[in-house]
Scaffold this motif. Structure first.
Motif, PDB file in Angstrom:
ATOM      1  N   GLY A  43     -12.240   3.289  -7.146  1.00  0.00           N
ATOM      2  CA  GLY A  43     -11.158   4.175  -6.733  1.00  0.00           C
ATOM      3  C   GLY A  43     -11.242   5.571  -7.307  1.00  0.00           C
ATOM      4  O   GLY A  43     -10.353   6.385  -7.048  1.00  0.00           O
ATOM      5  N   GLY A  44     -12.274   5.856  -8.073  1.00  0.00           N
ATOM      6  CA  GLY A  44     -12.439   7.212  -8.607  1.00  0.00           C
ATOM      7  C   GLY A  44     -11.679   7.478  -9.877  1.00  0.00           C
ATOM      8  O   GLY A  44     -11.393   8.638 -10.198  1.00  0.00           O
ATOM      9  N   GLY A  45     -11.302   6.433 -10.604  1.00  0.00           N
ATOM     10  CA  GLY A  45     -10.614   6.616 -11.871  1.00  0.00           C
ATOM     11  C   GLY A  45      -9.108   6.500 -11.744  1.00  0.00           C
ATOM     12  O   GLY A  45      -8.547   6.435 -10.645  1.00  0.00           O
ATOM     13  N   ALA A  46      -8.442   6.495 -12.904  1.00  0.00           N
ATOM     14  CA  ALA A  46      -6.991   6.291 -12.935  1.00  0.00           C
ATOM     15  C   ALA A  46      -6.233   7.391 -12.212  1.00  0.00           C
ATOM     16  O   ALA A  46      -5.166   7.158 -11.641  1.00  0.00           O
ATOM     17  N   ASP A  47      -6.772   8.632 -12.218  1.00  0.00           N
ATOM     18  CA  ASP A  47      -6.067   9.741 -11.576  1.00  0.00           C
ATOM     19  C   ASP A  47      -6.097   9.651 -10.052  1.00  0.00           C
ATOM     20  O   ASP A  47      -5.216  10.208  -9.386  1.00  0.00           O
ATOM     21  N   ASN A  48      -7.103   8.965  -9.493  1.00  0.00           N
ATOM     22  CA  ASN A  48      -7.262   8.907  -8.032  1.00  0.00           C
ATOM     23  C   ASN A  48      -6.975   7.536  -7.441  1.00  0.00           C
ATOM     24  O   ASN A  48      -7.015   7.366  -6.222  1.00  0.00           O
ATOM     25  N   ILE A  49      -6.688   6.554  -8.285  1.00  0.00           N
ATOM     26  CA  ILE A  49      -6.549   5.178  -7.792  1.00  0.00           C
ATOM     27  C   ILE A  49      -5.372   5.038  -6.820  1.00  0.00           C
ATOM     28  O   ILE A  49      -5.377   4.165  -5.955  1.00  0.00           O
ATOM     29  N   GLY A  50      -4.383   5.895  -6.924  1.00  0.00           N
ATOM     30  CA  GLY A  50      -3.231   5.796  -6.027  1.00  0.00           C
ATOM     31  C   GLY A  50      -3.567   6.078  -4.576  1.00  0.00           C
ATOM     32  O   GLY A  50      -2.826   5.658  -3.681  1.00  0.00           O
ATOM     33  N   ALA A  51      -4.682   6.771  -4.314  1.00  0.00           N
ATOM     34  CA  ALA A  51      -5.094   7.065  -2.940  1.00  0.00           C
ATOM     35  C   ALA A  51      -6.122   6.065  -2.418  1.00  0.00           C
ATOM     36  O   ALA A  51      -6.557   6.177  -1.269  1.00  0.00           O
ATOM     37  N   PHE A  52      -6.492   5.098  -3.244  1.00  0.00           N
ATOM     38  CA  PHE A  52      -7.509   4.121  -2.858  1.00  0.00           C
ATOM     39  C   PHE A  52      -6.843   2.981  -2.096  1.00  0.00           C
ATOM     40  O   PHE A  52      -5.837   2.411  -2.539  1.00  0.00           O
ATOM     41  N   ARG A  53      -7.419   2.616  -0.942  1.00  0.00           N
ATOM     42  CA  ARG A  53      -6.827   1.590  -0.079  1.00  0.00           C
ATOM     43  C   ARG A  53      -7.803   0.430   0.098  1.00  0.00           C
ATOM     44  O   ARG A  53      -8.985   0.647   0.385  1.00  0.00           O
ATOM     45  N   VAL A  54      -7.273  -0.769  -0.050  1.00  0.00           N
ATOM     46  CA  VAL A  54      -8.085  -1.986   0.069  1.00  0.00           C
ATOM     47  C   VAL A  54      -7.528  -2.834   1.202  1.00  0.00           C
ATOM     48  O   VAL A  54      -6.329  -3.136   1.233  1.00  0.00           O
ATOM     49  N   LEU A  55      -8.386  -3.192   2.163  1.00  0.00           N
ATOM     50  CA  LEU A  55      -8.012  -4.070   3.274  1.00  0.00           C
ATOM     51  C   LEU A  55      -8.613  -5.445   3.034  1.00  0.00           C
ATOM     52  O   LEU A  55      -9.826  -5.584   2.856  1.00  0.00           O
ATOM     53  N   VAL A  56      -7.766  -6.475   3.021  1.00  0.00           N
ATOM     54  CA  VAL A  56      -8.203  -7.851   2.782  1.00  0.00           C
ATOM     55  C   VAL A  56      -8.088  -8.629   4.089  1.00  0.00           C
ATOM     56  O   VAL A  56      -7.019  -8.664   4.708  1.00  0.00           O
ATOM     57  N   LEU A  57      -9.192  -9.251   4.514  1.00  0.00           N
ATOM     58  CA  LEU A  57      -9.173 -10.140   5.666  1.00  0.00           C
ATOM     59  C   LEU A  57      -8.781 -11.523   5.156  1.00  0.00           C
ATOM     60  O   LEU A  57      -9.553 -12.189   4.483  1.00  0.00           O
ATOM     61  N   GLN A  58      -7.561 -11.948   5.484  1.00  0.00           N
ATOM     62  CA  GLN A  58      -6.973 -13.130   4.872  1.00  0.00           C
ATOM     63  C   GLN A  58      -7.069 -14.344   5.789  1.00  0.00           C
ATOM     64  O   GLN A  58      -6.512 -14.357   6.883  1.00  0.00           O
ATOM     65  N   GLY A  59      -7.784 -15.370   5.319  1.00  0.00           N
ATOM     66  CA  GLY A  59      -7.849 -16.635   6.029  1.00  0.00           C
ATOM     67  C   GLY A  59      -6.952 -17.666   5.371  1.00  0.00           C
ATOM     68  O   GLY A  59      -6.163 -17.353   4.472  1.00  0.00           O
ATOM     69  N   LEU A  60      -7.095 -18.925   5.797  1.00  0.00           N
ATOM     70  CA  LEU A  60      -6.274 -20.000   5.260  1.00  0.00           C
ATOM     71  C   LEU A  60      -6.974 -20.807   4.166  1.00  0.00           C
ATOM     72  O   LEU A  60      -6.378 -21.708   3.607  1.00  0.00           O
ATOM     73  N   ASP A  61      -8.227 -20.485   3.890  1.00  0.00           N
ATOM     74  CA  ASP A  61      -8.960 -21.274   2.899  1.00  0.00           C
ATOM     75  C   ASP A  61      -8.550 -20.876   1.482  1.00  0.00           C
ATOM     76  O   ASP A  61      -7.937 -19.834   1.253  1.00  0.00           O
ATOM     77  N   SER A  62      -8.900 -21.717   0.523  1.00  0.00           N
ATOM     78  CA  SER A  62      -8.496 -21.480  -0.866  1.00  0.00           C
ATOM     79  C   SER A  62      -9.176 -20.242  -1.449  1.00  0.00           C
ATOM     80  O   SER A  62      -8.586 -19.556  -2.297  1.00  0.00           O
ATOM     81  N   ARG A  63     -10.396 -19.942  -1.008  1.00  0.00           N
ATOM     82  CA  ARG A  63     -11.096 -18.758  -1.524  1.00  0.00           C
ATOM     83  C   ARG A  63     -10.344 -17.486  -1.149  1.00  0.00           C
ATOM     84  O   ARG A  63     -10.224 -16.561  -1.961  1.00  0.00           O
ATOM     85  N   SER A  64      -9.841 -17.431   0.085  1.00  0.00           N
ATOM     86  CA  SER A  64      -9.072 -16.253   0.512  1.00  0.00           C
ATOM     87  C   SER A  64      -7.808 -16.105  -0.317  1.00  0.00           C
ATOM     88  O   SER A  64      -7.442 -14.999  -0.735  1.00  0.00           O
ATOM     89  N   THR A  65      -7.125 -17.223  -0.568  1.00  0.00           N
ATOM     90  CA  THR A  65      -5.890 -17.185  -1.347  1.00  0.00           C
ATOM     91  C   THR A  65      -6.161 -16.759  -2.777  1.00  0.00           C
ATOM     92  O   THR A  65      -5.421 -15.960  -3.363  1.00  0.00           O
ATOM     93  N   HIS A  66      -7.239 -17.285  -3.349  1.00  0.00           N
ATOM     94  CA  HIS A  66      -7.599 -16.916  -4.726  1.00  0.00           C
ATOM     95  C   HIS A  66      -7.960 -15.446  -4.815  1.00  0.00           C
ATOM     96  O   HIS A  66      -7.565 -14.740  -5.765  1.00  0.00           O
ATOM     97  N   LEU A  67      -8.699 -14.932  -3.834  1.00  0.00           N
ATOM     98  CA  LEU A  67      -9.059 -13.516  -3.813  1.00  0.00           C
ATOM     99  C   LEU A  67      -7.810 -12.647  -3.778  1.00  0.00           C
ATOM    100  O   LEU A  67      -7.696 -11.659  -4.526  1.00  0.00           O
ATOM    101  N   LEU A  68      -6.869 -12.987  -2.911  1.00  0.00           N
ATOM    102  CA  LEU A  68      -5.645 -12.199  -2.799  1.00  0.00           C
ATOM    103  C   LEU A  68      -4.849 -12.235  -4.098  1.00  0.00           C
ATOM    104  O   LEU A  68      -4.295 -11.209  -4.538  1.00  0.00           O
ATOM    105  N   ALA A  69      -4.772 -13.400  -4.736  1.00  0.00           N
ATOM    106  CA  ALA A  69      -4.039 -13.512  -5.997  1.00  0.00           C
ATOM    107  C   ALA A  69      -4.664 -12.626  -7.077  1.00  0.00           C
ATOM    108  O   ALA A  69      -3.952 -11.955  -7.844  1.00  0.00           O
ATOM    109  N   CYS A  70      -5.988 -12.609  -7.148  1.00  0.00           N
ATOM    110  CA  CYS A  70      -6.666 -11.784  -8.156  1.00  0.00           C
ATOM    111  C   CYS A  70      -6.497 -10.293  -7.863  1.00  0.00           C
ATOM    112  O   CYS A  70      -6.306  -9.484  -8.784  1.00  0.00           O
TER     113      CYS A  70
END
Length: 468
Positions: A43-70
């Motif tokens: 994200g370019g450091g603490a000063d720029n992290i507010g403009a950083f956007r993350v898109l998560v492709l969310q499925g129903l499997d446990s790996r997707s749920t664990h990724l989202l939780a982390c």
């Protein structure tokens, strides 16, 4: 009042984070701390992290749920340590459509992570290539559902109507159309994350690039190395699929200026496995009818089993149960007591109806392929499924040839097939554009795992013969 509200929300987020960490084991907590550092770097450091956007492709499997939780834990940790944190978009997809149980499962997870009321989080759902807010309402309007259903039925009539092809690679085109909408915004995501295993993710991207190279006549993608142009090119393929009877309209090249990184869960977390305490906290009580299939749990197995059952009953002169059970047995999930009989038939049909607006009558017609090759299977279809229409066979052929016929005959054809007369006549006469047929064949070659459908059909055929 605003300050009091902010303080209250800050306290709630602290409680959510603490509860999350309490339900993680030591290895998972270490993974989250490492994820925090990686997100700050990307994200370019603490000063720029507010403009950083993350898109998560969310499925129903446990790996997707664990990724989202982390990711949620990392988002909250950064927010507590610094002035801002990254934005999170969660795209929920389940092909061919989200059912009530899947929605409830996602809602339990989102509630446990306190995502719904956080302005730094946007929850989305994908339906039939359309993007909309996450919730009980489909992202498709009734007219869009009807158009998607006609395109899906026409695809089946032109490609042999094999279940694995009907609910196979074509679903990725719909998913890519939704991704194109999410990524196409100027303020869209900088990072696309999914729980799809790295090799499968590479396979999916490479398959999409091959499709775009072989169908340059319908896409104007600027370069498939960019995930933005890749998704846009696949969206254009979807547009060509929706109306294969008309020449493709000229489309501007996809802009490839904005860089979006694509990473899998393994690239972010050294320990991507789920832990039982965390599963319980996130409400992951999967029922038999909610078991996901395919990469990252993006595919619903019940509609596919339903198509196998209908095909066995209508075309192969076997029982519905036998066809559906054969599909479930092929999954290798012997520990799962999949629904059977009327329960399976009802629930699967509801899901296909919600996704494409099609009924069982249209599905039986599709699986018989009665209109292809000048109605080669029309008499067999009518005799098997609609014997009271045998006397009208000559008129059915006249209607499909574009000649004058009684109005009720034309109406019966459109209601039974779910297609328009123009589409039916194109299938009957084989006048679909050659480039469109090429595109259809290309997509119909791969199942939901992107395996060759022809190879699977041969294996299934040998298995049935050996069983006999």
């Amino acid at each position: 009042m605003s300050t009091t509200h902010d303080q209250a929300m800050h306290y709630i987020y602290q409680q959510v984070l603490q509860r999350l960490l309490d339900h993680m084991n030591q290895a998972q907590r270490a993974s989250v701390q490492l994820l925090v550092q990686r997100m700050l770097v990307m994200g370019g450091g603490a000063d720029n992290i507010g403009a950083f956007r993350v898109l998560v492709l969310q499925g129903l499997d446990s790996r997707s749920t664990h990724l989202l939780a982390c990711l949620r834990a990392a988002q909250l940790i950064i927010a507590l340590r610094h002035a801002g944190t990254f934005r999170l978009q969660v795209l929920v997809a389940r092909l061919p459509g989200l059912d009530g149980e899947a929605l409830a499962l996602h809602e339990r997870c989102f509630s446990a992570l306190f995502l719904q009321d956080d302005p730094r989080v946007e929850l989305l759902r994908a339906d039939g290539g359309q993007l909309g807010p996450f919730g009980a309402r489909s992202a498709c309007s009734p007219s869009q559902t009807r158009e998607a259903g006609q395109a899906w039925l026409l695809f089946g009539h032109l490609t042999g109507a094999l279940p694995a092809a009907l609910l196979g690679a074509r679903g990725y085109v719909e998913l890519a159309a939704s991704l194109a909408q999410a990524l196409g915004d100027e303020d869209g995501a900088n990072l696309l994350v999914s729980a799809i295993a790295p090799m499968r993710l590479h396979h999916l991207m490479a398959w999409g690039r091959r499709c775009l190279r072989h169908t340059e006549h319908v896409t104007q993608s600027a370069g498939t190395d960019s995930v933005v142009s890749w998704a846009e090119g696949m969206r254009q393929l979807g547009d060509a699929l929706s109306d294969p009877l008309c020449p493709p309209s000229a489309q501007p090249p996809a802009e490839g200026g904005r860089v979006v990184r694509v990473v899998s869960v393994e690239a972010l977390l050294p320990h991507p496995e789920q832990a039982a305490p965390l599963e319980r906290m996130l409400g992951r009580q999967l029922t038999d009818t909610c078991q996901p299939q395919g990469p990252a749990g993006l595919f619903d197995p019940l509609p596919l089993a339903h198509l196998h059952g209908l095909r066995a009953q209508a075309v192969e002169q076997r029982s519905y149960r036998e066809g559906a059970q054969a599909y479930f047995t092929g999954l290798g999930e012997h520990a799962v007591a999949w629904p059977q009989g009327p329960v399976l038939r009802r629930e699967a049909q509801e899901r296909l109806g919600d996704a494409y607006g099609v009924g069982e009558k249209q599905l039986q017609c599709l699986l018989f392929k009665p209109f292809d090759a000048h109605g080669r299977n029309l008499e067999a279809f009518v005799s098997s499924c609609h014997p009271n229409m045998r006397v009208a066979l000559p008129y059915l052929h006249r209607a499909l040839q574009g000649r004058s016929c009684p109005g009720p005959v034309s109406q019966w054809l459109t209601e039974t097939s779910g297609l328009t007369l123009v589409q039916l006549r194109a299938v009957y006469a084989g006048t679909v554009r050659p480039e469109a047929r090429r595109l259809y064949r290309l997509l119909a070659q791969r199942d939901l795992w992107l395996r060759r459908v022809a190879d699977l059909a041969c294996c299934q055929g040998r298995g049935q013969r050996s069983a006999v």
